[in-house]
Design an enzyme around this catalytic site. Structure first.
Site, short mmCIF file in Angstrom:
data_model
loop_
_atom_site.label_atom_id
_atom_site.label_comp_id
_atom_site.label_asym_id
_atom_site.label_seq_id
_atom_site.Cartn_x
_atom_site.Cartn_y
_atom_site.Cartn_z
N ALA A 60 16.21 59.93 53.50
CA ALA A 60 15.35 60.81 52.70
C ALA A 60 15.20 62.14 53.41
O ALA A 60 15.28 62.20 54.65
CB ALA A 60 13.99 60.16 52.52
N GLY A 99 17.15 55.98 53.83
CA GLY A 99 17.42 55.87 52.39
C GLY A 99 18.90 55.76 52.09
O GLY A 99 19.28 55.16 51.09
N GLU A 102 19.62 52.24 52.39
CA GLU A 102 18.98 51.52 51.28
C GLU A 102 19.80 51.65 50.00
O GLU A 102 19.92 50.70 49.23
CB GLU A 102 17.56 52.04 51.09
N GLU A 122 13.66 54.50 60.21
CA GLU A 122 12.39 55.07 59.73
C GLU A 122 11.27 55.01 60.76
O GLU A 122 10.47 55.94 60.86
CB GLU A 122 11.95 54.36 58.45
#
Ligand code: T1G
Length: 686
Positions: A60, A99, A102, A122
């Site tokens: 992200a 992300g 993910e 993260e």
């Protein structure tokens, strides 16, 4: 839109294109969601997802964390991929982090390039995976591996990912291989979200929690990540996602995430100043003078970055010692699997040790890392000057000495710059680049360019006693010795600072480096010390007692058999004796008092360093304190921490201490100015 799509017959190709690292910002999320609908509308048989350039996706966009979340939210995009009737294949061409991982885990299949990495880092930004990572990873790699990967945040390479079952194959060209995957085979793969969660093994969870408590005792995110993983083991997949999301959103606005993101971006902003008017010198052959621990550490860092290195020592014994020191570092790197045998040999082949300064004749940079003596260092510079090209850069690794004085010994002082490495030089990221009064922009540019090549974090420092880090350290130690003299023991001081988040306290730390270094600096400062400033003599007594630290078997602590530290009542009694001689009544400080005094002392000194333009910004001081001196990263560095307390509150506390000792606690003009106009230290620019 930072996502491109194209189709060839019934195969779709989707590429994330958001330089420099394919961070997943709002436009990437929208592009991916549109791609899901596009593929379904065309009724494609597969979508092959890859990243443009050298990354798949770096996660992200961390710059969006402080903004209100913009739709489409990443969990919704990831779920759309996972639940689509068109299977996606992640062609992981480069790093897939956060992300990015993910998204890859929501694809039916993952094919990874040999040099690529995948992971969920993260927690290093103070949050937990927020787009299904805590639920999908356990389903793919099992509970033990998922707990390890998420709570430590360490990415893994292609081989480890294949072994863990996180990827299906390792291929040089993941996109081409994804095209070749058998449609039936692809159709048989169960969507990740439909896979069963691992069993709720309480003992595995307990082990993960104790490992996490040991490694990241003060940090909240790793612990909360384990909570999210554990809750998902007993909830339906879609019921567990909101639990993860709530935790992610809560943590990302917390102080630890703000601090860790501050450090992340501070380190990346640590680049050459834009006002430099001259380019760096191109370096191939670099000379290091001094084959001790620092010299060989610096030499190895240069070899690791591809340079040819000649190390100059004073005599044959010195050369032998240097060769042995370097061989040990290379052997350790090879044994730990950091380099291959061929790379180890390559480093040896690019290294030479000699006593002959003429070997420096074609080098454009020399770094002296000799004994901390002005006489020794000026002699070295004089000899280098005689043999090196007239425009070669002369750098000193001195920790304290005045480089202007050193520069005065050569005809052209503009060639001289400080490159202050931190031990072990081939591991520690921090590099203080010290600008003398006459240091040229070319010398500075060369220092910053070298830092980038060594993958170090450079900080520009002005000339003063101790530059930035060691000057703050000296004030930290003076405050500690004062608290010790006036009431505490070294172990009480150490415990108080470890509880704040330091890996070890100032006394245990000094036992590691040796008490003689600070002693030499105190003697060097005798002539210029303010006679009215209170002087704490305890450390001098330690030298008289031969207690220099671990290397003599005893310092502030005893180390029986060279093993763990043991409190030493003789040391504690020194304070009672000295307090008696000084006629002082001792105070019983509680840990909070100890922390307060030591931290305020450092903050005040750092504010003066900023005010005197020895450091260019509060952010640079944060980098120095975290990267070089163990200040807790999850507090964002000394200045970020000071701003979190508030400058007005700091000034009020310092005014109380100044009544006790107006000289030691003289309040920095910068703190008074910030308190007056309500600005922060981060706002201040020299
Ligand atoms: N967001 C925004 N900018 C980023 C970024 C990121 N995630 N990663 C890198 N950059 C910028 C960086 O600031 C620099 O900018 C440039 O890219 C090059 O970076 C929902 C919420 C990918 C291994 O923690 O580890 O996903 O200085 O100098 O050394 O669960 O960057 O050029 O202007 O570091 O080659 C998780 C962080 C996010 C990965 C490349 N992802 N990045 O290293 O280049 S949270 C991460 C890195 C998340 C989800 C959660 C490294 C790298 P500038 P660089 P590098």
């Amino acid at each position: 839109m930072n996502v491109t799509t194209r189709s060839e017959s019934d195969v779709g190709y989707v590429e994330i294109d958001n330089a420099p690292v394919n961070a997943i910002g709002q436009s990437v999320r929208q592009g991916l969601l549109d791609a899901v609908h596009w593929a379904e509308k065309l009724r494609l048989t597969r979508v092959i997802l890859s990243g443009k350039g050298w990354t798949f996706a770096a996660g992200a966009d961390a710059r969006e964390f402080d903004l209100a979340p913009l739709e489409p939210h990443l969990p919704d995009v990831v779920n759309a991929i996972d639940e689509s009737f068109v299977p996606w294949i992640a062609a992981i061409n480069g790093v897939a982090l956060g992300g990015g991982a993910e998204i890859a885990m929501a694809c039916r299949m993952r094919i990874i390039a040999p040099a690529a990495q995948i992971g969920l880092p993260e927690v290093t930004l103070g949050v937990i995976p927020g787009a299904g990572g805590t639920q999908r990873l356990p389903r793919l790699v099992g509970l033990v591996k998922a707990l390890e990967m998420i709570s430590f945040g360490k990415p893994i390479g292609a081989q480890a990912a294949l072994a863990a079952g996180l990827v299906h194959a390792i291929e040089d060209d993941p996109v081409a291989e994804a095209f070749m995957v058998n449609t039936e085979e692809l159709g048989c793969i169960v969507p990740t979200w439909e896979l069963p969660a691992p069993d709720h093994d309480q003992s595995v969870i307990a082990l993960a929690r104790s490992a996490c408590a040991r490694k990241s005792h003060h940090q909240e995110a790793p612990r909360r990540a384990i909570d999210a993983i554990e809750q998902g083991l007993t909830l339906p997949f879609h019921a567990a996602l909101p639990v993860e999301r709530v935790t992610f959103l809560e943590l990302k606005t917390g102080s630890q995430s703000r601090a860790l993101r501050h450090m992340f971006f501070a380190e990346r902003a640590a680049k050459a100043p834009n006002w430099l008017s001259q380019p760096a010198v191109q370096l191939d052959h670099i000379v290091v003078v001094g084959g001790g621990t620092m010299g060989t550490g610096i030499a190895y860092a240069l070899l690791h970055a591809g340079a040819r290195v000649t190390l100059i020592e004073t005599d044959r014994d010195g050369v032998t010692r240097a060769l042995n020191n370097l061989a040990q570092i290379i052997e350790a790197s090879f044994t730990r699997g950091l380099i291959t045998e061929a790379e180890a040999q390559d480093r040896q082949n690019r290294f030479a040790a000699t006593t002959d300064y003429a070997q420096a004749s074609d080098a454009m940079l020399a770094i002296e890392a000799a004994f901390e003596s002005m006489e020794v260092k000026t002699q070295i510079f004089t000899r280098l000057e005689a043999f090196m090209p007239t425009d070669a850069i002369l750098a000193t690794n001195t920790s304290y000495l005045n480089i202007d004085e050193m520069a005065a010994c050569v005809a052209d002082p503009s060639r001289v710059v400080g490159l202050h490495f931190f031990a072990p030089a081939h591991i520690m990221k921090l590099l203080e680049i010290v600008r003398g009064a006459k240091t040229s922009d070319q010398a500075l540019a060369t220092g910053f360019d070298l830092a980038k090549r060594l993958r170090k974090v450079p900080v520009l420092a002005g000339v003063c006693d101790g530059f930035i880090g060691n000057r703050i350290l000296a004030r930290y130690r003076e405050a500690a010795d004062t608290v010790f003299m006036d009431g505490s023991t070294p172990w009480e001081v150490d415990e108080a600072m470890v509880e704040f988040g330091y890996p070890m306290g100032p006394y245990e730390s000094q036992d590691l480096s040796g008490l003689d270094i600070a002693h030499a600096n105190r003697r060097r400062q005798d002539a210029t010390r303010d006679p009215n400033r209170r002087y704490i003599p305890i450390a001098d007594r330690m030298i008289e007692l031969g207690k220099l630290g671990r290397k003599t078997g005893a310092g502030w602590y005893r180390y029986p058999g060279g093993k763990g530290k043991v409190e030493d009542p003789i040391v504690a009694d020194l304070a009672n004796e000295e307090a008696h001689f000084a006629g002082r009544t001792r105070t019983d400080y509680v840990p909070a008092d100890i922390r307060n005094r030591l931290l305020l002392a450092m903050i005040n000194e750092a504010a003066n360093i900023l005010y005197e333009a020895i450091a260019q910004s509060a952010r640079d001081i944060d980098i120095v304190t975290v990267s070089g001196y163990g200040f807790p990263r999850w507090r964002g560095g000394l200045m970020q921490y000071a701003d979190s307390l508030g400058v007005q509150a700091i000034v009020r506390e310092l005014e109380v201490l100044a009544k006790e000792d107006p000289i030691a606690w003289q309040i920095s003009p910068l703190l008074r100015a910030c308190a007056k106009d309500g600005s922060t230290l981060a706002d201040y620019t020299a």
